[in-house]
Motif scaffolding. Structure first.
Motif, mmCIF file in Angstrom:
data_model
loop_
_atom_site.group_PDB
_atom_site.id
_atom_site.type_symbol
_atom_site.label_atom_id
_atom_site.label_comp_id
_atom_site.label_asym_id
_atom_site.label_seq_id
_atom_site.Cartn_x
_atom_site.Cartn_y
_atom_site.Cartn_z
ATOM 1 N N GLU A 196 -1.444 31.656 14.073
ATOM 2 C CA GLU A 196 -0.107 31.087 14.226
ATOM 3 C C GLU A 196 0.242 30.170 13.063
ATOM 4 N N GLN A 197 -0.695 29.285 12.712
ATOM 5 C CA GLN A 197 -0.456 28.395 11.576
ATOM 6 C C GLN A 197 -0.380 29.196 10.287
ATOM 7 N N ARG A 200 2.981 30.855 9.818
ATOM 8 C CA ARG A 200 4.019 29.852 9.514
ATOM 9 C C ARG A 200 3.942 29.436 8.044
ATOM 10 N N GLU A 201 2.724 29.190 7.572
ATOM 11 C CA GLU A 201 2.542 28.818 6.174
ATOM 12 C C GLU A 201 2.923 29.974 5.252
ATOM 13 N N LYS A 204 6.625 30.322 4.982
ATOM 14 C CA LYS A 204 7.127 29.232 4.140
ATOM 15 C C LYS A 204 6.907 29.560 2.663
ATOM 16 N N HIS A 219 10.619 36.349 9.021
ATOM 17 C CA HIS A 219 10.342 35.115 9.737
ATOM 18 C C HIS A 219 8.910 35.173 10.257
ATOM 19 N N ALA A 220 8.374 34.020 10.615
ATOM 20 C CA ALA A 220 7.009 33.980 11.148
ATOM 21 C C ALA A 220 6.870 34.895 12.359
ATOM 22 N N SER A 221 7.905 34.953 13.202
ATOM 23 C CA SER A 221 7.841 35.788 14.408
ATOM 24 C C SER A 221 7.756 37.266 14.062
#
Length: 230
Positions: A196-197, A200-201, A204, A219-221
């Motif tokens: 998950e992290q 997200r990174e 970004k 997107h992260a999703s």
């Protein structure tokens, strides 16, 4: 109307697929299409024409129906447009355009060089005939190229473009190798403890890349869900 757009999108992706003379250019969907207020036949003809042409090009239109498109079903519309665009993008991947791809043929000469077969799976065929290689689908060629770079980073090769990329590890490895400018950010994504992290990174760090169109940055999703269409 939208039905005309779909037909013209097909021809933009694969010129000449649909004879422009058979497209009903004046077709318009009724504001509230229903059994009591049916859509005119020209719209239905356009959508059927588009769907048949899309399938012929190799689009996966599972669960997409003419009625779903007519009634504005978001999932159906998103899927048919995405599939058409994906076929268009993949059509640019070929040996004639990128002659260097021929070096991705399976040699079978090294036990350490486990390579990918036509369906993207790992295997060693003991040598690959050039004609066999030239008949690989664009998606299989892309998988060969991706796995070539993954092996160079020490990351296990992939067998698909959805679940195998869902934890972000392979994305981060590819980005670190192919787009080294924000390498520090890619390294953060690679070293993140959990998926998950990491995604997200990763999402970004993707925003830091010099892309022609930033709207294509997932997107992260999208990554977590294994959204192969992004």
């Amino acid at each position: 109307g939208f039905s005309v757009f779909l037909c013209k999108l097909i021809n933009r992706v694969a010129p000449g697929t649909i004879d422009e003379r058979v497209i009903n250019l004046d077709a318009v969907v009724n504001d509230q299409s229903s059994a009591a207020n049916p859509t005119n036949s020209e719209v239905l003809e356009n959508i059927s024409l588009c769907m048949n042409s899309a399938k012929a090009l190799g689009c996966d239109l599972t669960n997409v129906t003419v009625q779903a498109i007519v009634t504005g079903n978001d999932d159906a519309i998103k899927k048919i447009v995405t599939e058409i665009l994906k076929v268009g993008q993949l059509s640019t991947i070929n040996v004639e355009r990128f002659s260097g791809l021929v070096h991705l043929r399976e040699s079978g000469s090294s036990s350490s060089a486990s390579t990918t077969t036509a369906n993207g799976s790992n295997g060693d065929t003991g040598g690959e005939d050039i004609q066999t290689f030239l008949h690989l689908t664009p998606e299989a060629l892309l998988m060969r190229w991706v796995n070539h770079h993954l092996r160079a980073t020490g990351v296990a090769p992939a067998t698909n473009f959805d679940s195998d990329f869902a934890d972000g590890t392979r994305y981060a490895a590819l980005m670190k190798r192919l787009a080294p400018s924000p390498a520090a950010e890619h390294e953060v994504a690679l070293s993140s403890a959990g998926p998950e992290q990491r995604v997200r990174e990763l999402a970004k760090s993707m925003t830091l890349l010099d892309l022609a169109n930033k709207s294509y940055v997932p997107h992260a999703s999208d990554i977590e869900q294994g959204n192969r269409d992004r």
